[in-house]
Design a protein around this motif. Structure first.
Motif, short mmCIF file in Angstrom:
data_model
loop_
_atom_site.label_atom_id
_atom_site.label_comp_id
_atom_site.label_asym_id
_atom_site.label_seq_id
_atom_site.Cartn_x
_atom_site.Cartn_y
_atom_site.Cartn_z
N ALA A 225 0.83 -1.21 0.00
CA ALA A 225 0.00 0.00 0.00
C ALA A 225 0.87 1.26 0.00
CB ALA A 225 -0.94 -0.01 1.21
N LEU A 226 1.92 1.27 0.84
CA LEU A 226 2.77 2.46 0.91
C LEU A 226 3.60 2.62 -0.37
CD1 LEU A 226 3.97 2.38 4.63
CD2 LEU A 226 2.19 3.80 3.58
N MET A 227 4.03 1.53 -0.96
CA MET A 227 4.76 1.60 -2.24
C MET A 227 3.91 2.29 -3.30
SD MET A 227 7.81 0.13 -2.47
CE MET A 227 7.75 -0.18 -4.25
N THR A 228 2.63 1.99 -3.30
CA THR A 228 1.75 2.50 -4.35
C THR A 228 1.27 3.91 -4.05
OG1 THR A 228 0.95 0.24 -4.54
CG2 THR A 228 -0.29 1.92 -5.72
N ALA A 229 0.89 4.16 -2.80
CA ALA A 229 0.18 5.41 -2.52
C ALA A 229 0.91 6.33 -1.55
CB ALA A 229 -1.22 5.08 -1.97
N GLY A 230 1.98 5.89 -0.94
CA GLY A 230 2.66 6.73 0.04
C GLY A 230 3.43 7.88 -0.61
N SER A 231 3.65 8.93 0.16
CA SER A 231 4.48 10.04 -0.33
C SER A 231 5.95 9.62 -0.25
CB SER A 231 4.26 11.27 0.55
OG SER A 231 4.77 11.00 1.86
N ASP A 232 6.82 10.38 -0.90
CA ASP A 232 8.25 10.04 -0.83
C ASP A 232 8.73 10.04 0.61
OD1 ASP A 232 8.33 9.70 -3.51
OD2 ASP A 232 9.21 11.67 -3.97
N GLU A 233 8.25 11.01 1.38
CA GLU A 233 8.67 11.08 2.77
C GLU A 233 8.20 9.85 3.55
OE1 GLU A 233 7.47 14.78 4.63
OE2 GLU A 233 7.99 13.94 6.60
N GLN A 234 6.94 9.50 3.33
CA GLN A 234 6.42 8.30 4.01
C GLN A 234 7.21 7.05 3.61
OE1 GLN A 234 2.34 8.78 2.77
NE2 GLN A 234 1.68 9.56 4.78
N LYS A 235 7.50 6.96 2.33
CA LYS A 235 8.29 5.81 1.87
C LYS A 235 9.65 5.80 2.55
CE LYS A 235 6.21 5.38 -2.71
NZ LYS A 235 6.40 5.55 -4.16
N ALA A 236 10.28 6.97 2.60
CA ALA A 236 11.61 7.05 3.19
C ALA A 236 11.58 6.69 4.68
CB ALA A 236 12.19 8.46 3.00
N THR A 237 10.51 7.07 5.33
CA THR A 237 10.43 6.82 6.78
C THR A 237 10.06 5.38 7.10
OG1 THR A 237 9.67 9.09 7.05
CG2 THR A 237 9.31 7.60 8.92
N TYR A 238 9.08 4.83 6.37
CA TYR A 238 8.48 3.57 6.83
C TYR A 238 8.90 2.32 6.05
CZ TYR A 238 5.53 6.54 9.70
OH TYR A 238 5.11 7.44 10.63
N LEU A 239 9.26 2.50 4.77
CA LEU A 239 9.42 1.27 3.97
C LEU A 239 10.60 0.40 4.41
CD1 LEU A 239 8.29 2.17 0.36
CD2 LEU A 239 7.30 0.49 1.93
N GLU A 240 11.77 1.01 4.56
CA GLU A 240 12.90 0.14 4.90
C GLU A 240 12.70 -0.59 6.23
OE1 GLU A 240 16.77 1.45 3.79
OE2 GLU A 240 17.75 0.13 5.25
N PRO A 241 12.23 0.09 7.28
CA PRO A 241 11.99 -0.67 8.53
C PRO A 241 10.97 -1.81 8.36
CG PRO A 241 12.00 1.68 8.97
CD PRO A 241 12.04 1.54 7.47
N LEU A 242 9.97 -1.60 7.48
CA LEU A 242 8.99 -2.67 7.27
C LEU A 242 9.60 -3.81 6.44
CD1 LEU A 242 5.75 -0.58 6.57
CD2 LEU A 242 6.11 -2.15 8.48
N VAL A 243 10.29 -3.44 5.38
CA VAL A 243 10.86 -4.46 4.47
C VAL A 243 11.91 -5.31 5.19
CG1 VAL A 243 12.28 -4.78 2.38
CG2 VAL A 243 10.33 -3.18 2.35
N THR A 244 12.66 -4.68 6.06
CA THR A 244 13.72 -5.41 6.76
C THR A 244 13.23 -6.05 8.06
OG1 THR A 244 14.40 -3.42 7.95
CG2 THR A 244 15.51 -3.88 5.85
N GLY A 245 11.94 -5.86 8.36
CA GLY A 245 11.39 -6.49 9.56
C GLY A 245 11.82 -5.82 10.85
N LYS A 246 12.32 -4.59 10.76
CA LYS A 246 12.63 -3.85 11.99
C LYS A 246 11.32 -3.49 12.69
CE LYS A 246 15.24 0.29 13.35
NZ LYS A 246 15.69 1.60 12.83
#
Lengths: 596, 596
Positions: free
Chosen positions: B135-156
């Motif tokens: 959902a964030l990949m598709t609809a998130g802002s760049d800032e949201q992606k920068a903040t949330y994606l890596e911690p989610l993808v890496t399971g942090k």
């Protein structure tokens, strides 16, 4: 929402389909008039709703527990059993000579259904006592009858059935429990029995265990098994309790469902030997146990029907109450989910299966009564043969359908169904034992194929099919779209069932594995076609009543609609089931064992 | 007995049915060669068998529990999740830019199946994170992606999906949670969400809640729902954790199954308001949530398949081990029950349904990859349309079949199946949620009828049927009794499914309730026919390999036997299902509400 016994449907089935008038004309059954039956059912319904059903959820949450060889049942069970016994419900179908009411099975059966519908775990203790009573009535000595029957019939004591051992589940040939004659007419029993329902509890002062065991010189296999009475407390000549017998509960199981019903591991003879007395003759134990098992199998079928009715009622109540989404045909706001077609489909499916199974079981009970009370021997024998054909179908099919009904009950509740407090999940868990105990569905199917179809060359099966076809012919004489569809499906169903019976007869000698690969589908097909036949009969009668302007219009219209649903959604499966049996054995048996 | 990933079948389906070679030829998917896929599957299998599966029974016995707003997960879950994340399994299908492995869905899907097969409760946390990431990949802002994606993808961190409220289950139009803009780009969120999977836990330092809520001037209904990120702990600009947000877990549910997975009631804003940021645009929340839901629906389908495989393996192991009764064809003593035809029938039924559902799901995953990576737009669109048609079938049918498989798994165990320590009962309980969450089977069926069949006039459905018929034609060119039967059943199944699609198209406007009364049967019919088509393709390929003397003879023979079983026992049901849909609506809708 609490369980309400479906008395209107019960009385309709008893009177219109199961021939209550013929039963009450039998010698010894004169009391079983329509009026008496109605009064008994109403009284029983009041009792189970008021006393038994309120304990159902409690029993699931606070199961019976074991401590130091004793089992404490769920709070309230002991008092409820006392009320149950004192009101005479345990003795309903048992002889007045031993403190019972002596009512026929056709009148007792709806009461049994209600009890199971209200609380499966509680009702089990009564079911086991019923079985013990039947076995002792048939095979017990006069002394044994005098000692044990009245306390069992009046619910002063309860009975159990001890077959299973760790290495002997369905395979009773493997029973190892030993019985050593003491020379004084008693035996000492040594062995371990598992899965003993109500094998230990605190609800009565004594428990009468009926135990399968081998005497020292017994032949191997099932021909060397004898049946013994091994009471928890020995009984003095005056009926008072004597010493504690060497039969002890060493643990109870942690189960998926029916948690209030203690499932015991019983250890016999660890402290010198448990004292038992032989029932009937040595090495005929299996034969006697089958009396008990056949009664219990019919009872387990009623468990399925009772549970299905309760699950259906719960789902209906939720579906009326839960408001969610607009009506598909348009509405200004969200509606109760009973308006949504798929919820309606599930409710109809639950209802139709329950009504069909009830009708078939009660018809079976009516045959049982004629088989036991009719003055003409040939009539008795003919009815007994039909009853015996129906028992595995009633047990196997009613319980298989109850799993589906309980499953749909959870589904109607959506996410709430998965939460234990709703109660729908308890039905789903409880139902799962019904297709297993007192013989799995496969064991019932073996019985249907072997003893009930092959032995008489399919005679009873074809007799029933001829009657089903006669119903179809009668349906053809009435004008109604629904009845025409019901007729067509029933005719196809009868043709498919006949083809399967012929397949069984033709291949049993040459390809026994192929026949038994289709045995459970055959049992289910028989359930659907014979249950569908009862629904067709019900629709026919309902249409006649409607045409005559006679009675409860809404009830008769609902019966026709339910029969139509059952025809389209269940009887219509007959050809696919025939395919799975007749063509499908190849696929069942093709894979080498190592490839699984 | 522990779960062993069925790698041989997985690789066969990926390579031979789901077109792995075509997927690995796509831009961005070059790494997904057969060799890499095999290595990834083997590594994953080792990990789930060694680390995840051993926690499955423990999670059922010692579920996660709530205390003072916190949830303590089953002992071992936290450490296992750390290993899972550190090994890169959470990021398997996610972009390398955010710390993932960037593998296609076709390679990720078998790994997802294994994880669910080993431990449904554990795997859920990963499934929800996957959805949040999409959902964030598709609809998130760049800032949201920068903040949330890596911690989610890496399971942090992990993600959740907050849709349901007490009055809003399937009906999201009824969502009431409020979002008040603060003028600084943030919103304050107020409301109660229920049934939030892993809504609170102790496995990661932060939890990213995606929450549906209404802004003050939002239009009523689903067109006024927006999507917000509401983290458990606010996140500072440097990515470190800030203040505890006003989103608290007030309880977790006592459930029938998946007990280790905490199902939370979350209270937002009881202490001034939970801080959230808007995802994408206001009032488009449902659209974004559907991205998450479609990913999750496919994932739940894989839960069904994984669970079914595990239940099958347990049943096979028990059936090989348990000795009971003689062989029907004659044996000197009792044999393992796998020799008894009805046990064999149940095992084949479990196996065949699992293999058919797996094949259909992996084929769907292959379509997804082409839809996302192919260079040609038209090809992408065509594959996307097929994928979208398949998603409700994969979710709905795979989970419905998993209930049946789990049920048969208990049945094979007999009385032991009802005892919790065996583990078969856990599958039976766990499976029941799968047909409910992420949209009940009825919701999937609504989607199949509405968006996936009516909207394109049945174009995709008929395209698939044409392909199924082409397979049937190819089967006709080979000489084999089994293949001829498989061909005939597939042709009949395709004809029945086409008739149902035509019925849906013809009646949707004039009799919408009748169409939706058959929607779930339509979904199941589509599953059986399209799954049967995949089994037919598998049998065709197996026969070709056998004729060429190529490879693993026993495997290919087993595949043909299993396809034959599926044809006789499942595809053969197609005509009855067509009847239930086309003729059966009358019975579904006839009963007045008051008569239930």
């Amino acid at each position: 929402m609490s369980y309400t016994a479906p008395i209107k449907d019960m009385l309709f089935v008893m009177s219109e389909l199961a021939n209550l008038d013929a039963v009450s004309a039998l010698p010894g059954c004169e009391d079983a008039t329509r009026d008496t039956a109605e009064a008994v059912l109403e009284e029983n319904a009041k009792f189970v709703s008021g006393v038994i059903e309120p304990l159902n959820h409690a029993g699931d949450k606070e199961p019976s527990y074991w401590h130091d060889g004793n089992v404490t049942t769920t709070k309230g069970f002991k008092e409820a059993f006392r009320q149950f016994a004192d009101a005479g419900w345990q003795g309903l179908q048992h002889p007045q000579d031993f403190g019972g009411q002596g009512l026929p099975k056709l009148v007792g059966t709806p009461c049994v259904e209600m009890l199971h519908g209200a609380n499966l775990s509680f009702a089990l203790v009564a079911l086991l006592s019923d079985g013990a009573i039947e076995a002792l009535m048939t095979a017990g000595s006069d002394e044994q009858k005098a000692t044990y029957l009245e306390p069992l019939v009046t619910g002063k004591w309860t009975g159990t059935m001890n077959l299973t051992e760790p290495q002997a589940g369905s395979d009773l040939a493997a029973v190892r429990t030993r019985a050593e004659p003491q020379g004084d007419g008693t035996y000492k029993i040594f062995g371990t029995k598992i899965f003993i329902t109500y094998g230990e509890h605190d609800m009565t002062e004594n428990i009468v265990h009926l135990v399968l065991a081998r005497t020292p010189d017994a032949p191997p296999g099932v021909k060397g098994i004898s049946l013994f009475i091994v009471p928890k407390f020995l009984v003095n000549a005056d009926g008072s309790l004597g010493a504690r017998n060497d039969a002890h509960c060493v643990s109870i199981e942690h189960k998926l469902g029916i948690k209030a019903s203690p499932t015991a591991v019983l250890q016999f003879g660890d402290n010198g030997g448990a004292i038992g007395t032989l029932v009937g003759e040595e090495n005929r134990g299996l034969e006697y146990m089958f009396i008990m098992m056949n009664a219990a199998r019919f009872g387990v079928g009623m468990q399925g029907i009772g549970l299905a009715e309760n699950a259906y009622q719960k789902a209906v109540a939720f579906a009326r109450d839960r408001v969610q989404s607009r009506d598909l045909a348009g509405s200004s706001g969200p509606v109760a989910i009973i308006h949504h077609p798929d919820v309606r489909r599930m409710l109809m499916s639950m209802r139709a299966q329950t009504e069909a199974a009830r009708a078939l079981a009660y018809v079976g009970a009516g045959f049982h009564d004629i088989a036991h009370h009719h003055e003409d021997e040939e009539t008795r024998a003919a009815h007994q043969a039909v009853y015996e054909y129906l028992v595995p179908v009633i047990k196997g099919w009613s319980t298989e359908m109850s799993e589906n009904v309980a499953r749909d009950g959870v589904q109607v509740h959506g996410g709430m169904g998965f939460i234990e407090e709703t109660g729908a999940a308890q039905h789903y868990r409880d139902a799962k034992i019904l297709t297993i105990y007192e013989g799995t569905t496969a064991i019932q199917a073996n019985d249907l194929v072997g003893r009930k179809t092959l032995r008489d060359g399919g005679k009873v099966a074809k007799h029933l099919l001829a009657q089903a076809r006669a119903t179809a012919t009668q349906l053809g004489e009435l004008e109604s779209g629904d009845l025409a569809v019901i007729r067509a499906r029933l005719e196809q169903g009868a043709a498919d069932l006949e083809a399967v019976v012929d397949f069984v007869l033709a291949n049993a000698k040459t390809d026994v594995k192929a026949v038994f690969a289709g045995s459970v589908p055959y049992l289910k097909l028989a359930g659907i076609v014979l249950g569908g036949w009862q629904m067709a009969r019900a629709a026919l009668i309902a249409q006649q009543k409607l045409s005559a302007g006679d009675g409860d219009t809404a009830f008769y219209q609902a019966k026709i609609a339910t029969a139509r649903f059952f025809a389209d959604h269940f009887v219509a499966q007959s050809s696919a089931m025939r395919t799975a049996i007749v063509d499908g054995a190849a696929g069942v048996l093709a894979l080498p064992e190592a490839m699984f």
